[in-house]
Scaffold this active site. Sequence first.
Site, mmCIF file in Angstrom:
data_model
loop_
_atom_site.group_PDB
_atom_site.id
_atom_site.type_symbol
_atom_site.label_atom_id
_atom_site.label_comp_id
_atom_site.label_asym_id
_atom_site.label_seq_id
_atom_site.Cartn_x
_atom_site.Cartn_y
_atom_site.Cartn_z
ATOM 1 N N ARG A 50 -2.012 -0.002 14.713
ATOM 2 C CA ARG A 50 -1.319 0.434 13.468
ATOM 3 C C ARG A 50 -0.100 -0.589 13.477
ATOM 4 N NH1 ARG A 50 -5.207 2.050 10.191
ATOM 5 N NH2 ARG A 50 -6.015 3.951 10.939
ATOM 6 N N ARG A 81 3.396 2.773 2.362
ATOM 7 C CA ARG A 81 4.210 2.595 1.244
ATOM 8 C C ARG A 81 4.844 3.803 0.618
ATOM 9 N NH1 ARG A 81 -0.454 -0.312 1.578
ATOM 10 N NH2 ARG A 81 -1.652 1.628 0.423
ATOM 11 N N GLU A 127 -15.916 6.223 10.957
ATOM 12 C CA GLU A 127 -16.513 5.660 9.585
ATOM 13 C C GLU A 127 -17.988 6.218 9.888
ATOM 14 O OE1 GLU A 127 -15.235 1.945 8.654
ATOM 15 O OE2 GLU A 127 -13.163 2.341 9.414
ATOM 16 N N THR A 169 -14.837 -2.878 17.709
ATOM 17 C CA THR A 169 -15.476 -1.762 16.595
ATOM 18 C C THR A 169 -16.734 -1.330 17.222
ATOM 19 O OG1 THR A 169 -14.758 -3.224 14.778
ATOM 20 C CG2 THR A 169 -16.205 -1.418 14.279
ATOM 21 N N GLU A 177 -3.136 9.490 10.148
ATOM 22 C CA GLU A 177 -3.226 10.718 9.053
ATOM 23 C C GLU A 177 -2.766 12.039 9.845
ATOM 24 O OE1 GLU A 177 -6.419 9.934 6.049
ATOM 25 O OE2 GLU A 177 -6.986 8.757 7.707
ATOM 26 N N TYR A 182 -0.687 -7.529 8.094
ATOM 27 C CA TYR A 182 -1.739 -7.691 7.052
ATOM 28 C C TYR A 182 -1.489 -8.145 5.515
ATOM 29 C CZ TYR A 182 -0.887 -2.946 4.787
ATOM 30 O OH TYR A 182 -0.482 -1.993 4.266
ATOM 31 N N GLU A 240 -10.439 5.123 13.668
ATOM 32 C CA GLU A 240 -11.038 5.289 12.226
ATOM 33 C C GLU A 240 -12.536 5.832 12.369
ATOM 34 O OE1 GLU A 240 -8.291 2.732 9.373
ATOM 35 O OE2 GLU A 240 -10.117 1.937 10.041
ATOM 36 N N TYR A 260 -13.075 0.942 1.856
ATOM 37 C CA TYR A 260 -11.885 1.856 2.010
ATOM 38 C C TYR A 260 -12.281 2.927 1.007
ATOM 39 C CZ TYR A 260 -6.756 2.094 1.695
ATOM 40 O OH TYR A 260 -5.407 2.323 1.611
ATOM 41 N N THR A 279 -12.510 4.675 6.612
ATOM 42 C CA THR A 279 -12.204 5.986 7.319
ATOM 43 C C THR A 279 -12.717 7.156 6.441
ATOM 44 O OG1 THR A 279 -10.140 4.777 8.166
ATOM 45 C CG2 THR A 279 -10.320 7.202 8.433
ATOM 46 N N GLN A 288 -1.079 -4.245 12.838
ATOM 47 C CA GLN A 288 -1.477 -4.215 11.208
ATOM 48 C C GLN A 288 -0.508 -4.196 10.428
ATOM 49 O OE1 GLN A 288 -3.968 -0.788 10.455
ATOM 50 N NE2 GLN A 288 -4.069 -1.333 8.252
ATOM 51 N N HIS A 292 -8.214 9.401 2.420
ATOM 52 C CA HIS A 292 -7.722 8.366 3.353
ATOM 53 C C HIS A 292 -6.813 7.445 2.596
ATOM 54 C CE1 HIS A 292 -7.322 5.512 6.506
ATOM 55 N NE2 HIS A 292 -7.772 4.610 5.819
ATOM 56 N N ASP A 300 -13.823 2.168 14.211
ATOM 57 C CA ASP A 300 -13.148 0.860 13.838
ATOM 58 C C ASP A 300 -11.516 1.288 14.244
ATOM 59 O OD1 ASP A 300 -12.052 -1.442 12.554
ATOM 60 O OD2 ASP A 300 -11.725 -0.595 10.739
ATOM 61 N N LYS A 360 -7.550 -5.103 13.769
ATOM 62 C CA LYS A 360 -8.816 -4.452 13.767
ATOM 63 C C LYS A 360 -9.841 -5.159 14.420
ATOM 64 C CE LYS A 360 -7.688 -1.393 9.402
ATOM 65 N NZ LYS A 360 -7.943 -0.348 9.884
ATOM 66 N N ASP A 381 -15.959 -3.990 6.136
ATOM 67 C CA ASP A 381 -15.266 -2.710 6.274
ATOM 68 C C ASP A 381 -14.878 -2.193 4.768
ATOM 69 O OD1 ASP A 381 -14.770 -0.120 7.278
ATOM 70 O OD2 ASP A 381 -13.024 -0.753 8.051
#
Length: 367
Positions: free
Chosen positions: A203, A115, A169, A223, A322, A210, A167, A101, A308, A206, A106, A199, A219, A99
């Site tokens: 959260r 963050r 995708e 899927t 989001e 992670y 997600e 990114y 995503t 994760q 996103h 996906d 995750k 997968d």
Amino acid sequence: MTFGVDNLPYGVFSRPGEAPRVGVRYGDHVLDLAPALHDEVFAAPSLNPFMARGRTAWRDTRALIQNKLTDDTSMTERHLIPLEQVRLHLPFEVADYVDFYCSIDHASNIGQIFRPGTEPLQPNWRHLPVGYHGRAGTVVVSGTPVRRPRGQLGPDAFGPCAKLDIEAELGFVVGVPTTLGSPAGAFEEHVFGVTLVNDWSARDIQAWEYVPLGPFLGKSFATSVSPWITPLEALPRIPGRAQLPEPVGYLRRQSDWGLDISLEIVLNGEVVSRPPYSSMYWTPDQMLAHMTVNGASLRTGDLFASGTISGPAPGERGSLIELTWNGSEPLKFSSGETRSFLEDGDTVTIRARAGELTLGEVSGTIV
Ligand SMILES: O=C(O)/C=C/C(=O)CC(=O)CC(=O)O
Ligand SMILES: [Ca+2]
Ligand SMILES: [Mg+2]
């Protein structure tokens, strides 16, 4: 016709008591390919043996099916089975699952949410398509119920995920393998077609687990992919978007692999987002080049997903984290209900169009 001769996605189907085998969707029917084309490769319960044949065979077969459906109608009618009589299966045996990114919108949104107060894009982001290896064995076909995962949610917290997300995708399915040690050749020589991917993401699991190695249990529980694989040949292509700085040599684009695909995310019957694939930063040819530049081999059935898909506008975001800004701006439905993350019983469907072409949809209900 919605699934006319310009479309013809491949899938695996069966009627009650019959063995699963390969078919092509034509309108509201499935064309049973093994008897229609007198080719036993389509009697297999997955697309893998056919996908391994390579691009010339893919092209010839598509042209043959198109000819038979337009000219040889009495013959093909005998092998057209109404969709409501069949069950659709996972269309290919998933080898490895990667997968990426690749959406800059996103990545910027998630960076701000996970963050806050730091630069949303990590220093590497514009230099390579960031990705991770996922769990091939838990890729399931559309319609498979998704069980809410349990796990560690923090230092002293264990239990059911409270931030279950989606997600939206696009997935790319590899047909032609490579040998260990040699990078892949041209994208269109290896990649057979595309599928829609959800996906599912926990959260809370994760966010806690992670660092620093990337997504793991948050995750890997499921899927979902659509039952229909749209051949690459059917898809209209557009130039990829501009990239700054210019990528290093092996990531330079040789031809246009941007895709003009418009997605829709439907939650419990209401459209909650319309992500545009055309806004993706990294294109799938670059994903393939990156995945194999170190000599890692491809296998027939490898699935790599775009990551995503989010566009720049709020109504174009490809995940609930989001769309609701981590739950702080819940979605409102016409029934008066609201949602931050998924609740038990919720059904999410992702569907898409590429110009006139309809892609197969991917759906799942939380249990
Ligand atoms: O940036 C992060 O900390 C987290 C990123 C993701 O969860 C996204 C991901 O798994 C890849 C994608 O679908 O784009
Ligand atoms: Ca993902
Ligand atoms: Mg997953």
